[in-house]
Design a protein around this motif. Structure first.
Motif, PDB file in Angstrom:
ATOM      1  N   SER A   1       0.738  -1.307  -0.014  1.00 32.00           N
ATOM      2  CA  SER A   1      -0.064  -0.055  -0.092  1.00 32.00           C
ATOM      3  C   SER A   1       0.949   1.114   0.142  1.00 32.00           C
ATOM      4  CB  SER A   1      -0.854  -0.089   1.067  1.00 32.00           C
ATOM      5  OG  SER A   1      -0.335  -0.354   2.389  1.00 32.00           O
TER       6      SER A   1
ATOM      7  N   ASP B   1       1.014   6.493   4.409  1.00 31.87           N
ATOM      8  CA  ASP B   1       0.302   7.529   4.749  1.00 31.87           C
ATOM      9  C   ASP B   1       1.223   8.931   4.832  1.00 31.87           C
ATOM     10  OD1 ASP B   1      -1.390   9.472   5.994  1.00 31.87           O
ATOM     11  OD2 ASP B   1      -2.055   8.125   7.551  1.00 31.87           O
TER      12      ASP B   1
ATOM     13  N   ARG C   1       1.026  11.282   7.686  1.00 36.90           N
ATOM     14  CA  ARG C   1       1.529  10.593   9.263  1.00 36.90           C
ATOM     15  C   ARG C   1       3.147  10.927   9.151  1.00 36.90           C
ATOM     16  NH1 ARG C   1       0.113   6.478  12.250  1.00 36.90           N
ATOM     17  NH2 ARG C   1      -1.182   5.213  10.697  1.00 36.90           N
TER      18      ARG C   1
ATOM     19  N   ASN D   1      -4.887   3.245  -2.904  1.00 39.52           N
ATOM     20  CA  ASN D   1      -4.840   2.194  -2.149  1.00 39.52           C
ATOM     21  C   ASN D   1      -5.982   1.168  -2.480  1.00 39.52           C
ATOM     22  OD1 ASN D   1      -2.206   2.360  -0.965  1.00 39.52           O
ATOM     23  ND2 ASN D   1      -3.265   3.216   0.933  1.00 39.52           N
TER      24      ASN D   1
ATOM     25  N   GLY E   1      -3.244  -2.794   3.397  1.00 39.77           N
ATOM     26  CA  GLY E   1      -3.123  -1.660   4.084  1.00 39.77           C
ATOM     27  C   GLY E   1      -1.910  -1.441   5.075  1.00 39.77           C
TER      28      GLY E   1
ATOM     29  N   PHE F   1       0.373   1.504   4.675  1.00 43.13           N
ATOM     30  CA  PHE F   1      -0.264   2.796   4.946  1.00 43.13           C
ATOM     31  C   PHE F   1      -0.727   2.991   6.526  1.00 43.13           C
ATOM     32  CE2 PHE F   1      -4.282   4.929   5.654  1.00 43.13           C
ATOM     33  CZ  PHE F   1      -4.116   6.125   5.091  1.00 43.13           C
ATOM     34  N   GLN F   2      -0.951   2.020   7.163  1.00 45.05           N
ATOM     35  CA  GLN F   2      -1.377   2.069   8.566  1.00 45.05           C
ATOM     36  C   GLN F   2      -0.032   1.958   9.512  1.00 45.05           C
ATOM     37  OE1 GLN F   2      -3.684  -1.350   8.994  1.00 45.05           O
ATOM     38  NE2 GLN F   2      -5.198  -0.731   7.417  1.00 45.05           N
ATOM     39  N   TYR F   3       1.026   1.764   9.124  1.00 49.25           N
ATOM     40  CA  TYR F   3       2.353   1.479  10.014  1.00 49.25           C
ATOM     41  C   TYR F   3       2.554   2.777  10.365  1.00 49.25           C
ATOM     42  CZ  TYR F   3       6.817   0.153  11.676  1.00 49.25           C
ATOM     43  OH  TYR F   3       7.805  -0.072  12.462  1.00 49.25           O
TER      44      TYR F   3
END
Length: 301
Positions: free
Chosen positions: A185, A188, A191, A240, A258, A261-263
């Protein structure tokens, strides 16, 4: 005698015909559910088993952008492919290829065709180069540069992003049908902005032109700046979703669900030259995420 003999012959003939009919029924019976081409009644063909995901690929090719090239991971404004999460040989990173193939074998059976600055439009060409090796696994990480543009209005449209990914996968399938594809993905970007925006030195570095659609005026809380950053993040989410949908149609393609993206990338995992690209610690985390998912019997939920 003359009147009974014909009747006996007739009975023998009748019994012989019955035996032949029974044989025909016995042979034809098992075939009654299929047509000559193997289709079921009504034209439906028998379902074929989907190809199984190989959790131990023996060769790896990587495509994508600056993250996969290890940009700014070793020195300022320079690629560092030895620190790539996908195919690098730096023991501090312990890349996906090294984890799958072993440190000694990985250099001979892994290839990195990622190019710093690449966007989705560049992916078909990169995958064509990767396909020439018929790799067991191809890693894909692309999309950050489609969102990281001089302005939010110049981001790659979602429809063009989808068309580029579909074209790239179709080309790979034509050239190397058995290659598995692991799709990361898009990170972010908002972030990453949060990690460095309060540091004056970082803000000065970002003024050099890094991802201005997200990083311009990094401490501004004005409505326009806030809306711009939210617009960029929303576009990454849309990208994504495209990666998930298109990859999901290919039985040998696995989207990371994802995970990247979420890391929650922390400041110490980012490059100390730009505080945006992953440093070696961040590259190691990417390698760890990918290895966990590539070697899992089931795709991420």
């Amino acid at each position: 005698m003359r009147t009974t003999a014909p009747r006996r012959r007739a009975r023998r003939t009748h019994r012989g015909a019955g035996a032949v009919l029974a044989l025909v029924i016995a042979v034809a019976g098992p075939l009654a559910g299929c047509s000559a081409d193997g289709a079921k009644p009504g034209g439906e063909r028998g379902a074929q088993a989907a190809p199984r995901w190989n959790t131990a690929p023996a060769s790896v090719a990587a495509v994508g952008d600056s993250i996969t090239r290890g940009f700014d991971a070793c020195s300022v404004l320079a690629d560092c492919p030895e620190a790539s999460w996908a195919t690098g040989n730096d023991p501090q990173v312990h890349s996906l290829a090294a984890r799958l193939l072993g440190e000694a074998e990985a250099p001979a059976r892994s290839w990195n065709y990622a190019v710093t600055g690449s966007r989705m439009a560049d992916l078909p060409g990169q995958l064509a180069s990767a396909a020439a090796h018929k790799p067991d696994l191809v890693t894909v990480m692309v999309g950050s540069n489609d969102a990281c543009r001089p302005t939010a209005s110049s981001m790659t449209p979602v429809a063009a992003f989808r068309a580029g990914f579909e074209k790239a996968l179709a080309g790979l399938r034509a050239a190397s049908p058995a290659s598995q594809v692991y799709v990361s993905s898009v990170p972010d970007l908002q972030r990453l902005w949060l990690q460095g925006k309060d540091d004056p030195m970082v803000r000065q570095i970002w003024k050099l032109g890094i991802c201005q659609s997200m990083l311009a005026d990094p401490v501004s809380a004005a409505t326009g700046a806030t809306a711009r950053r939210e617009q960029v993040r929303a576009r990454v989410v849309e990208y994504n979703e495209v990666l998930r949908e298109v990859c999901g149609k290919d039985p040998l393609c696995r989207y990371d669900g994802g995970a990247v993206f979420q890391y929650p990338f922390a400041a110490d995992q980012l490059s100390h030259w730009d505080w945006f690209h992953p440093g070696k610690i961040g590259q190691a985390r990417l390698a760890e995420l990918a290895h966990r998912q590539v070697t899992s019997p089931e795709p991420p939920r």
